[in-house]
Design a protein around this motif. Structure first.
Motif, PDB file in Angstrom:
ATOM      1  N   ILE A 178      45.965  37.513  30.537  1.00  0.00           N
ATOM      2  CA  ILE A 178      44.569  36.258  29.375  1.00  0.00           C
ATOM      3  C   ILE A 178      44.996  37.094  28.183  1.00  0.00           C
ATOM      4  CG2 ILE A 178      42.620  35.554  28.388  1.00  0.00           C
ATOM      5  CD1 ILE A 178      41.318  36.212  31.313  1.00  0.00           C
ATOM      6  N   GLY A 179      45.272  37.723  27.482  1.00  0.00           N
ATOM      7  CA  GLY A 179      45.536  38.143  26.348  1.00  0.00           C
ATOM      8  C   GLY A 179      47.504  37.832  25.586  1.00  0.00           C
ATOM      9  N   GLN A 180      48.232  38.297  26.992  1.00  0.00           N
ATOM     10  CA  GLN A 180      49.566  37.959  26.622  1.00  0.00           C
ATOM     11  C   GLN A 180      50.003  36.436  26.782  1.00  0.00           C
ATOM     12  OE1 GLN A 180      51.763  40.144  26.135  1.00  0.00           O
ATOM     13  NE2 GLN A 180      50.156  41.371  25.992  1.00  0.00           N
ATOM     14  N   PHE A 181      49.037  35.441  27.309  1.00  0.00           N
ATOM     15  CA  PHE A 181      49.422  34.306  27.679  1.00  0.00           C
ATOM     16  C   PHE A 181      48.917  33.622  26.251  1.00  0.00           C
ATOM     17  CE2 PHE A 181      46.154  30.834  27.838  1.00  0.00           C
ATOM     18  CZ  PHE A 181      46.981  29.234  28.418  1.00  0.00           C
ATOM     19  N   MET A 182      48.172  34.082  25.673  1.00  0.00           N
ATOM     20  CA  MET A 182      47.207  33.813  24.623  1.00  0.00           C
ATOM     21  C   MET A 182      48.386  34.228  23.363  1.00  0.00           C
ATOM     22  SD  MET A 182      43.450  34.551  24.549  1.00  0.00           S
ATOM     23  CE  MET A 182      42.132  34.427  25.644  1.00  0.00           C
ATOM     24  N   LEU A 183      49.352  35.357  23.603  1.00  0.00           N
ATOM     25  CA  LEU A 183      49.821  35.051  22.511  1.00  0.00           C
ATOM     26  C   LEU A 183      51.521  34.487  22.426  1.00  0.00           C
ATOM     27  CD1 LEU A 183      49.564  39.312  21.438  1.00  0.00           C
ATOM     28  CD2 LEU A 183      49.217  37.887  19.998  1.00  0.00           C
ATOM     29  N   ASP A 184      51.689  34.399  23.752  1.00  0.00           N
ATOM     30  CA  ASP A 184      53.388  34.076  23.938  1.00  0.00           C
ATOM     31  C   ASP A 184      52.712  32.316  23.536  1.00  0.00           C
ATOM     32  OD1 ASP A 184      54.203  36.051  25.229  1.00  0.00           O
ATOM     33  OD2 ASP A 184      54.161  35.011  27.372  1.00  0.00           O
ATOM     34  N   ALA A 424      40.708  32.521  42.112  1.00  0.00           N
ATOM     35  CA  ALA A 424      41.855  31.616  41.938  1.00  0.00           C
ATOM     36  C   ALA A 424      41.932  32.092  40.604  1.00  0.00           C
ATOM     37  CB  ALA A 424      41.570  30.744  42.112  1.00  0.00           C
ATOM     38  N   VAL A 425      43.471  32.681  40.710  1.00  0.00           N
ATOM     39  CA  VAL A 425      43.604  32.830  39.279  1.00  0.00           C
ATOM     40  C   VAL A 425      44.620  31.864  38.280  1.00  0.00           C
ATOM     41  CG1 VAL A 425      46.451  33.921  38.420  1.00  0.00           C
ATOM     42  CG2 VAL A 425      44.629  34.949  40.361  1.00  0.00           C
ATOM     43  N   PRO A 426      44.012  31.095  37.412  1.00  0.00           N
ATOM     44  CA  PRO A 426      44.442  29.417  37.143  1.00  0.00           C
ATOM     45  C   PRO A 426      46.085  29.881  37.590  1.00  0.00           C
ATOM     46  CG  PRO A 426      42.512  30.556  35.613  1.00  0.00           C
ATOM     47  CD  PRO A 426      42.745  31.358  36.468  1.00  0.00           C
ATOM     48  N   ASP A 427      47.112  28.974  37.428  1.00  0.00           N
ATOM     49  CA  ASP A 427      48.033  28.142  37.948  1.00  0.00           C
ATOM     50  C   ASP A 427      48.963  29.378  36.570  1.00  0.00           C
ATOM     51  OD1 ASP A 427      47.450  27.686  39.446  1.00  0.00           O
ATOM     52  OD2 ASP A 427      48.556  25.071  38.905  1.00  0.00           O
ATOM     53  N   VAL A 428      48.136  28.592  34.572  1.00  0.00           N
ATOM     54  CA  VAL A 428      49.205  29.285  33.505  1.00  0.00           C
ATOM     55  C   VAL A 428      49.320  30.988  34.049  1.00  0.00           C
ATOM     56  CG1 VAL A 428      48.612  27.152  32.442  1.00  0.00           C
ATOM     57  CG2 VAL A 428      47.152  28.710  32.622  1.00  0.00           C
ATOM     58  N   LEU A 429      48.538  31.658  34.828  1.00  0.00           N
ATOM     59  CA  LEU A 429      48.390  33.171  34.331  1.00  0.00           C
ATOM     60  C   LEU A 429      49.207  33.698  35.231  1.00  0.00           C
ATOM     61  CD1 LEU A 429      44.439  33.435  33.319  1.00  0.00           C
ATOM     62  CD2 LEU A 429      46.302  32.697  32.263  1.00  0.00           C
ATOM     63  N   GLN A 430      49.718  32.466  36.670  1.00  0.00           N
ATOM     64  CA  GLN A 430      50.398  33.579  37.496  1.00  0.00           C
ATOM     65  C   GLN A 430      51.438  34.565  37.415  1.00  0.00           C
ATOM     66  OE1 GLN A 430      50.271  30.661  40.619  1.00  0.00           O
ATOM     67  NE2 GLN A 430      47.951  30.422  40.874  1.00  0.00           N
ATOM     68  N   PRO A 431      52.003  33.590  36.766  1.00  0.00           N
ATOM     69  CA  PRO A 431      53.467  34.063  36.283  1.00  0.00           C
ATOM     70  C   PRO A 431      53.624  35.769  35.228  1.00  0.00           C
ATOM     71  CG  PRO A 431      53.686  32.302  35.768  1.00  0.00           C
ATOM     72  CD  PRO A 431      51.988  32.389  35.942  1.00  0.00           C
ATOM     73  N   TYR A 432      51.698  35.576  34.400  1.00  0.00           N
ATOM     74  CA  TYR A 432      51.540  37.457  34.269  1.00  0.00           C
ATOM     75  C   TYR A 432      50.991  37.827  35.420  1.00  0.00           C
ATOM     76  CZ  TYR A 432      52.595  34.323  29.365  1.00  0.00           C
ATOM     77  OH  TYR A 432      52.781  33.472  29.219  1.00  0.00           O
ATOM     78  N   MET A 433      50.484  37.823  36.366  1.00  0.00           N
ATOM     79  CA  MET A 433      49.803  38.594  37.594  1.00  0.00           C
ATOM     80  C   MET A 433      51.002  38.268  38.848  1.00  0.00           C
ATOM     81  SD  MET A 433      46.450  38.109  36.738  1.00  0.00           S
ATOM     82  CE  MET A 433      45.968  38.991  38.031  1.00  0.00           C
ATOM     83  N   GLY A 434      51.872  38.788  38.298  1.00  0.00           N
ATOM     84  CA  GLY A 434      52.978  38.828  39.022  1.00  0.00           C
ATOM     85  C   GLY A 434      53.265  38.779  40.974  1.00  0.00           C
ATOM     86  N   GLY A 435      52.690  36.934  40.151  1.00  0.00           N
ATOM     87  CA  GLY A 435      52.496  35.728  41.586  1.00  0.00           C
ATOM     88  C   GLY A 435      50.709  36.332  42.504  1.00  0.00           C
ATOM     89  N   ILE A 436      50.827  36.894  41.545  1.00  0.00           N
ATOM     90  CA  ILE A 436      49.066  36.992  42.272  1.00  0.00           C
ATOM     91  C   ILE A 436      48.065  35.640  41.936  1.00  0.00           C
ATOM     92  CG2 ILE A 436      46.714  38.549  42.203  1.00  0.00           C
ATOM     93  CD1 ILE A 436      47.890  40.543  41.909  1.00  0.00           C
ATOM     94  N   LYS A 437      47.234  35.020  43.346  1.00  0.00           N
ATOM     95  CA  LYS A 437      47.264  33.802  43.208  1.00  0.00           C
ATOM     96  C   LYS A 437      45.606  33.896  43.521  1.00  0.00           C
ATOM     97  CE  LYS A 437      50.670  31.389  44.444  1.00  0.00           C
ATOM     98  NZ  LYS A 437      51.108  29.641  45.610  1.00  0.00           N
TER      99      LYS A 437
END
Length: 443
Positions: A178-184, A424-437
């Protein structure tokens, strides 16, 4: 910090604005102190001028071989040398008294800020999304985290006491994501410059953004050496404060400087741990991660000109909102009333995200607060810019959560929970989760 000249020019407007803050009139007291201060400064300056003049006259008298006059003048200079330190000290004390009084007074609200004494006077600005329907009763985040085995308050209590948490495995990674997504988002699309600032700062830095002197007990302090016993000497102790928000570090980057107008607006962001003693929050939000002594937050800070600061405030709000929109979280924006704003703010928007597991049937909880402060903090920091006419003027400062990562984690957990307790992992966060859904209990 307020400008005493502005108060002197329009004391009625100053008192009227204080009344909206729930404070009694102060202009008469401040102006009396200011009059005493100016009188003391005048006497000290006159003594210095007379000493300079008398010293010059001594040379003239000696040149004219007028020993009697020279001796009289030398006696006068000797007396002035004795009295001048006392006069200078009186002027310094009067100046400090006025500065201390002004430092304790909050910023004044804009005319369009709603009237009110507390959160009940806040006004809804707009709403995004809708409350989700569930085929089951949504659980609070701490129940979800405990069942997963990834949120441990007992272990944290053994390490640090109450209001701390240990996150593990999927939830630890989700918070990081979540933090990395916000920064990006803020650096890549919103034009903010990422900064990795110090977490420990000096007293004058805390003073610059308004944490000192009024909110000293709300901070955590790292003391170097012995803590002085007398309360009025506490600020003299060699110590560093743990930042309650990256606003403190980021805003003070322009302290004691004059930046070029072409550099403005300066937009800064940081992802940092934050530390709050929560001295005034005893008994509030004791369950779960809502109110912690240590939490992670992405902060947004803007340094702007007076002409652009209000537009920058609206822009900052939209940047913070975009985080929640990308996460598809239901929220509302509230305009805080005059009695509920922070110490340094002229106007504040709070973003309150819907958390379905809070209370009976869910509740809105603050996740971001975006404030415009005018030149209030700039005066405390001596932060200025050089305008096109060459004259230095105070900058305007703004700050906002973009957003609180821990509370975003809670909102995601409670909003995206599934039957059986998985997340469930939100779609925008899945790239930061190594694909974990889906975050679920290890089997």
């Amino acid at each position: 910090m307020h400008d005493i000249k502005s108060i002197r020019d329009n004391p009625q407007a100053f008192d009227a604005a204080l009344k909206r803050r729930g404070l009694a009139p102060l202009s008469a007291t401040l102006l009396a102190i200011d009059e005493k201060r100016r009188a003391a400064i005048l006497v000290s300056e006159q003594a210095q001028a007379r000493r300079n003049a008398a010293s010059k006259e001594i040379g003239e008298a000696k040149k004219a071989k007028d020993e009697a006059r020279a001796n009289k003048l030398m006696a006068e200079v000797a007396e002035l040398k004795t009295t001048m330190p006392e006069l200078e000290l009186a002027a310094k004390r009067a100046d400090e008294q006025l500065a201390n009084e002004l430092a304790a007074i909050p910023n004044l609200p804009f005319d369009d800020v709603p009237e009110g004494t507390d959160e009940h006077g806040n006004v809804q600005r707009h709403v995004y999304g809708k409350i989700r329907n569930y085929a089951f009763t949504p659980k609070p985040h701490d129940d979800l985290g405990d069942a997963l085995g990834y949120m441990d308050f007992e272990a944290a209590a053994k390490l640090s006491g109450a209001r701390f948490v240990v996150l593990k495995k999927g939830l630890a990674r989700l918070e990081r994501a979540i933090g990395q997504f916000m920064l990006d988002l803020h650096t890549g699309e919103h034009g903010y410059t990422e900064v990795n600032p110090p977490l420990l700062v000096r007293n004058d830095v805390m003073f610059g953004t308004g944490q000192l002197p009024k909110f000293e007990d709300d901070q955590f302090w790292a003391i170097k050496g012995e803590l002085l016993a007398a309360p009025d000497e506490r600020l003299k102790t060699e110590r560093l404060g743990l930042i309650p928000t990256a606003e403190v570090s980021l805003t003070n980057l322009v302290r004691e400087s004059i930046v070029d107008e072409k550099e403005l607006p300066m937009r800064l962001t940081a992802l940092t741990p934050c530390f709050r003693a929560e001295a005034g929050a005893a008994g509030r939000d004791t369950r779960g991660m809502i109110r912690q002594h240590q939490f992670t937050k992405v902060e947004l800070v803007s340094i702007a000109t007076p002409e652009t600061s209000r537009d920058e405030h609206e822009r900052m709000l939209s940047c913070a909102e975009e985080v929640l929109r990308r996460l598809d979280l239901h929220y509302r924006v509230m305009t805080l009333c005059s009695g509920d704003m922070g110490f340094s703010a002229q106007k504040t928007y709070d973003i309150e995200v819907w958390m379905p597991g809070q209370g009976e049937g869910g509740a809105y909880r603050e996740i971001s607060s975006c404030s415009v402060c005018g030149d209030f903090q700039a005066r405390r920091m001596d932060a200025r810019y050089r305008a096109s006419d060459g004259k230095p003027r105070f900058v305007h400062t703004l700050n906002g959560s973009g957003t609180a990562v821990g509370r975003a984690l809670i909102a995601v957990m409670e909003t995206y929970q599934q039957q059986g307790g998985s997340i469930a992992v939100p779609d925008v966060l899945q790239p930061y989760m190594g694909g974990i859904k889906v975050i679920e209990h290890d089997k």
